[in-house]
Motif scaffolding. Structure first.
Motif, mmCIF file in Angstrom:
data_model
loop_
_atom_site.group_PDB
_atom_site.id
_atom_site.type_symbol
_atom_site.label_atom_id
_atom_site.label_comp_id
_atom_site.label_asym_id
_atom_site.label_seq_id
_atom_site.Cartn_x
_atom_site.Cartn_y
_atom_site.Cartn_z
ATOM 1 N N LEU A 132 -0.339 0.488 0.212
ATOM 2 C CA LEU A 132 0.589 0.854 0.245
ATOM 3 C C LEU A 132 1.797 -0.012 0.437
ATOM 4 O O LEU A 132 1.478 -0.989 0.939
ATOM 5 N N VAL A 133 2.781 -0.900 -0.237
ATOM 6 C CA VAL A 133 2.985 -2.126 -1.129
ATOM 7 C C VAL A 133 3.920 -2.648 0.179
ATOM 8 O O VAL A 133 4.495 -4.175 0.040
ATOM 9 N N ASN A 134 4.843 -1.711 1.129
ATOM 10 C CA ASN A 134 5.791 -2.212 2.028
ATOM 11 C C ASN A 134 4.675 -2.719 3.260
ATOM 12 O O ASN A 134 5.901 -2.768 4.353
ATOM 13 N N VAL A 135 4.120 -2.032 3.371
ATOM 14 C CA VAL A 135 3.586 -1.494 5.028
ATOM 15 C C VAL A 135 1.597 -2.393 5.368
ATOM 16 O O VAL A 135 1.469 -2.007 4.247
ATOM 17 N N TYR A 136 1.608 -2.490 6.646
ATOM 18 C CA TYR A 136 0.454 -2.593 7.420
ATOM 19 C C TYR A 136 0.039 -1.676 7.841
ATOM 20 O O TYR A 136 0.732 -0.674 7.568
ATOM 21 N N GLY A 152 -1.803 1.744 5.376
ATOM 22 C CA GLY A 152 -1.212 0.645 4.830
ATOM 23 C C GLY A 152 -2.033 -0.304 2.709
ATOM 24 O O GLY A 152 -1.530 -0.430 3.061
ATOM 25 N N ASN A 166 1.305 -8.505 -0.916
ATOM 26 C CA ASN A 166 0.831 -7.109 -1.004
ATOM 27 C C ASN A 166 0.879 -5.912 -1.975
ATOM 28 O O ASN A 166 1.365 -4.919 -2.034
ATOM 29 N N ASN A 167 0.463 -6.059 -2.990
ATOM 30 C CA ASN A 167 0.461 -5.542 -4.536
ATOM 31 C C ASN A 167 -0.470 -4.698 -4.089
ATOM 32 O O ASN A 167 -2.176 -5.170 -4.616
ATOM 33 N N VAL A 168 -0.696 -3.635 -3.594
ATOM 34 C CA VAL A 168 -1.603 -3.164 -3.240
ATOM 35 C C VAL A 168 -1.243 -1.386 -3.265
ATOM 36 O O VAL A 168 -0.251 -1.107 -2.477
ATOM 37 N N VAL A 220 6.049 -5.471 6.175
ATOM 38 C CA VAL A 220 5.794 -6.646 6.017
ATOM 39 C C VAL A 220 6.343 -7.445 5.838
ATOM 40 O O VAL A 220 6.457 -8.907 6.017
ATOM 41 N N LYS A 222 6.634 -10.617 1.351
ATOM 42 C CA LYS A 222 6.931 -10.343 -0.431
ATOM 43 C C LYS A 222 6.304 -9.163 -0.159
ATOM 44 O O LYS A 222 4.918 -9.163 -0.862
ATOM 45 N N VAL A 223 7.201 -8.040 -0.115
ATOM 46 C CA VAL A 223 6.444 -6.522 -0.185
ATOM 47 C C VAL A 223 6.188 -6.489 -1.941
ATOM 48 O O VAL A 223 6.674 -7.061 -3.175
ATOM 49 N N GLY A 224 5.387 -5.539 -1.722
ATOM 50 C CA GLY A 224 3.785 -5.340 -3.615
ATOM 51 C C GLY A 224 4.669 -4.711 -4.448
ATOM 52 O O GLY A 224 5.914 -4.219 -4.419
#
Ligand code: SF4
Ligand code: SF4
Ligand code: SF4
Ligand code: FES
Lengths: 541, 352
Positions: free
Chosen positions: A205-209, A203, B344-346, A215, A235-237
């Motif tokens: 990644l900006v959109n998933v755990y 995870g 979620n900025n990763v 997310v 909120k998607v990163g």
């Protein structure tokens, strides 16, 4: 890997190294310099060709070591992969050579695909690719006659603004041939760095755990909020390239970077430098003071691979143990300990682990595809995800009998020219890649005595025709420039590249190929277009 | 499949069809000495150390290539066999430098082991010895053909593992020698320095330059781990002495590579000991890094991150995790961004 999710419902390499090496009757390699970038797999494919007469089709603008063993080497113009693939599918459909039973039972969307590829008869496709129609026809016939066939690709397919479409096109071809869910088949993206697969799975990644759990939406968020004991953002990163752009605008203030070196690896590094310098606070955690670490406010020393316990997930989705062989030097500490300590000092105790094993226990609980990949079961052979529980033996081949999404989905894909095409001022197509003796940003391989001795500097590959026109001799220093920057390096004049094309490996910070590349992003997969931009070449003063 | 019934040293064995005598013997733990045989390579029958007596065969036969057939009766340590073996070993040693005291492979040399086992101290065949120059400037592989027994394992490794066929046997008889096409340097051949030839060489003829003078075989602790470079995920054994990596050797059970490596996995790990390694936290003050304690550095990072989160919001923070780090480290990093910072900025460099 967004393309594979669209087509199949899961974004990873579908098959295993063993079945690819042992069972494929034909290899279709596109955008992968396999013997240099995934050398042991390259060796195994060479053996398949030499020892059991497997056929090998390599589609690559450059002449690379594996092309020496190829049954057919297609040198399409950089950035024209979709036209090539559509052309091959045109032949398969027009001549009725595709796997009708497989297509009927396991896929949807054939009509749409048909309509599109009919626009790419070999004559037109070959013109776009600067090859002959016969080459396209021969490739189609080799693929139809030799089954199963394994398709392999790497960054040469994904690093384009049309990367997502390129991948869809690869998926289309393999479904059409019925090469999915069988040993020796599959669509196989080869992962570059040792644990790219794992970083995605976990995870980063900006959109998933972890385990690709989304997310966005409440279901997964609530699960992780409960497990981690804090409210989470739905909120998607934003991705790395977007983070950098926002840093420049002052919207991203602080960054925490572990083990990456965007000052060499990212497109348009002059711009990257400007962005990173705009940050209020930059923390780097690494084993060397890399070009990026030099810009940091705080640098935290971590362990090398030989100094830690844990797991890596290789390109075939296999989780294997990394074992600590020596102590970290000086006061360097474990990465998980460092992040955990920062968290604790910020008042969060949920990252206070005592060992990697404890972390894996938590991963097992929260990540269904890793559910059965427990510390006690990994053993010497590892396990391949998905592996949901303690009885599951792991999954060597994906999509057997059924695709993750149900039916495999054909997508009609059109060829589009690259963002930046050569013109009068910048007349050459510039492409980048890697060499056998170096790796990624060179932070490790350039500090290996032997590797650096045998390949000490960046080379600019130029075709003899172009070189003589420009009055450049083999071994001479040349200046390569694009709209974004310039680098100076030694010319290697050889037939490895076609006229009009210039190639450089990007491992060398002092002659960083990524000073020239373009930060144009694939709108879906957000992968920068490294593979194609326009440059000019001149003798260095 | 019906088994093949054979008798080896009085023991009745049901061998797998298609096995050689050697394989049949190995399966039940009967030891037949070998030199040119290597389990990961096709057999060649070149050294004749594995000779055995097979009833109804006129001459002794090499066990490593001779197929096991129904009803066969084999003797692996009859007087005749032992004499023949000694003869082969004495011949080999008659043209061998016998400088085990300084040889890197002392303690891990199959020739030395057999000489010890058969008590061969002197050779009955004193004669001409080769004196090859040990001269190949490549950074990885020492080639000392004075110690070569012409078993051709290296040649087979280069052909059946790597595939480039950089080396072969040149000339015949006493002149026979392993070399590249024009008997030149490896760097001028198609060699890719995968080191598979080194991995299979039974003597000290091919050794990694990296380990020269760094320790004796029995001092090394072997730790099975993974190569740190590409996504193939090759298992390797790091050989450790006094907290330092001395060499990487093949781990033949690795599921992705089955003992094979490329140049990076076998020889490219030494960056680990590079003097540039960071050993202390650093904090930049007035444009220059100064060493700090962990407490200073971690407190500073924690307070700055907290400040950004409170003042500019969670989404003003970005984390970059790493495809060079473990699953556990990546898990911790994304959890840090999500649970501690609230964003979620990763991301990581998967796209690159
Ligand atoms: S290092 Fe590899 S390529 Fe070179 S000679 Fe040895 S086996 Fe062949
Ligand atoms: S160099 Fe080693 S492996 Fe090659 S023939 Fe000589 S002894 Fe055998
Ligand atoms: S040894 Fe070579 S092929 Fe194997 S993982 Fe390392 S870099 Fe990749
Ligand atoms: S081991 Fe059988 S001949 Fe060498």
């Amino acid at each position: 890997m967004t393309g594979l999710v669209t087509a199949f419902g899961s974004g990873a390499m579908t098959n295993s190294l063993d079945d690819i090496a042992n069972d494929a009757q034909v290899y279709f390699i596109i955008g992968s310099n396999t013997t240099e970038n995934h050398p042991v797999l390259g060796m195994r494919i060479r053996q398949a060709v030499k020892q059991r007469g497997a056929k090998l089709i390599v589609c690559d603008p450059r002449s690379i070591p594996i092309t020496e063993f190829a049954t057919l080497h297609i040198r399409q113009k950089p950035g024209t992969d979709i036209a090539l693939l559509n052309g091959i599918m045109h032949v398969l459909i027009a001549e009725g050579l595709y796997d009708k039973k497989f297509v009927e039972e396991r896929t949807e969307g054939l009509e749409e695909l048909k309509a599109k590829v009919m626009e790419y008869p070999p004559e037109r496709a070959s013109e776009i690719c600067s090859i002959t129609p016969e080459e396209i026809i021969e490739a189609a016939h080799l693929l139809a006659k030799n089954r199963p066939g394994a398709l392999l690709y790497a960054m040469g397919i994904t690093q384009h603004t049309t990367g997502h479409q390129n991948v869809l096109s690869c998926a289309n071809l393999q479904m059409l041939l019925g090469n999915m869910g069988v040993p020796g088949g599959g669509v196989n993206p080869l992962r570059g760095q040792v644990n790219v697969q794992g970083a995605c799975d976990m995870g980063a990644l900006v959109n998933v755990y972890p385990g690709y759990q989304k997310v966005a939406g409440p279901a997964m968020r609530e699960k992780f909020e409960k497990a981690w004991g804090v409210p989470l953002s739905d909120k998607v990163g934003i991705t790395l390239v977007e983070m950098l752009n926002k840093a420049e605008k002052g919207e991203i203030k602080a960054m925490y970077i572990m083990g990456e070196n965007p000052m060499v690896s990212d497109p348009d590094v002059n711009h990257v430098e400007k962005c990173l310098k705009s940050l209020d606070f930059l923390v780097l955690q690494d084993i060397f003071l890399t070009e990026t670490a030099a810009l940091a406010d705080v640098v935290l020393p971590g362990p090398s691979f030989a100094e830690k316990d844990g797991t890596f997930t290789n390109t075939e989705r296999r989780i294997q143990f990394v074992r600590q062989a020596i102590d970290p030097p000086g006061e360097a500490r474990q990465d998980w300990w460092i992040s955990g300590e920062i968290a604790r000092r910020m008042g969060y105790d949920g990252l206070a682990y005592n060992s990697p094993r404890e972390i894996m226990d938590e991963i097992n609980c929260l990540t269904p595809i890793y559910g059965g990949i427990t510390w006690d079961r990994i053993g010497t052979q590892g396990l391949q995800w998905p592996c949901s529980n303690a009885e599951h033996q792991g999954t060597p081949i994906l999509h057997v009998g059924r695709f993750s999404r149900g039916l495999g989905h054909f997508s009609a894909v059109d060829w589009l020219p690259p963002t930046e095409e050569p013109d009068e001022q910048y007349p050459f197509i510039f492409t980048t890649g890697r060499v056998l003796y170096h790796f990624h940003t060179g932070s490790m391989s350039r500090r290996s005595e032997g590797l650096d001795a045998i390949y000490p500097e960046a080379m600019v590959e130029l075709n003899p025709e172009d070189a003589s026109r420009l009055g450049i001799a083999d071994g001479q220093m040349v200046k390569v420039s694009s709209r974004r920057g310039e680098v100076t390096a030694r010319a290697e004049v050889s037939g490895k590249v076609e006229p009009g094309v210039v190639f450089m490996a990007w491992h060398f910070a002092e002659a960083a190929a990524n000073k020239l590349t373009i930060a144009a992003l694939d709108p879906t997969a957000k992968i920068p277009e490294y593979k194609v931009c326009a440059v000019k070449v001149e003798a260095a003063a | 499949m019906t088994k093949v019934n054979i008798t080896i040293d009085g023991q009745k064995i049901a061998a797998r069809p298609g096995s050689t005598v050697l394989e049949a013997a190995q399966e039940v733990g009967i030891d037949i000495p070998t030199l040119c045989y290597h389990p990961a390579l096709p057999p060649e029958g070149a050294c004749r150390v594995c000779l055995v007596e097979i009833e109804r065969q006129r001459t002794l036969q090499p066990a490593c290539t001779f197929p096991a057939t129904e009803g066969m009766v084999v003797h692996t340590c009859s007087e005749k066999v032992v004499e023949a073996r000694k003869f082969v070993l004495e011949l080999l040693l008659s043209d061998h430098p016998l400088d085990c005291m300084t040889c890197e492979m002392n303690g891990n040399c199959e020739l030395q082991d057999l000489a010890y086992e058969y008590g061969i101290k002197e050779t009955r065949f004193p004669g001409e010895q080769h004196t090859y120059l040990v001269d190949d400037p490549n950074p990885f592989i020492e080639r000392d053909y004075n110690k070569c027994i012409l078993c051709r394992r290296c040649v087979r490794a280069c052909s059946y593992m790597n595939g480039v066929e950089a080396i072969g046997v040149m000339h015949r008889g006493f002149q026979a020698k392993i070399g590249t096409a024009f008997d030149g340097y490896l760097e001028d051949s198609p060699c890719e320095f995968c080191g598979m030839c080194v991995a299979v060489c039974p003597t000290g003829a091919l050794t990694p330059k990296q380990r020269k003078g760094k320790g004796r075989e029995w001092e090394f602790k072997k730790v099975t781990t993974l190569c740190s470079y590409c996504g193939v995920g090759c298992q390797i054994d790091l050989n450790i002495k006094d907290g330092r990596i001395i060499q990487a050797t093949s781990h033949w059970d690795g599921p992705a590579n089955h003992g094979w490596t490329c140049v990076k996995g076998r020889f490219g790990w030494d960056y680990v000991h590079h003097p540039d390694r960071l050993t202390k936290p650093l904090i930049k003050k007035d444009g220059a890094f100064v060493e700090a304690t962990w407490d200073e550095a971690l407190d500073l990072v924690a307070s700055k991150f907290r400040e950004v989160k409170e003042k500019d919001g969670a989404d003003a923070f970005g984390a970059l995790s790493s495809a060079k780090c473990t699953n556990e480290e990546n898990y911790v990093m994304q959890k840090f961004a999500r649970a501690v910072m609230g964003t979620n900025n990763v991301d990581h460099c998967a796209r690159l």
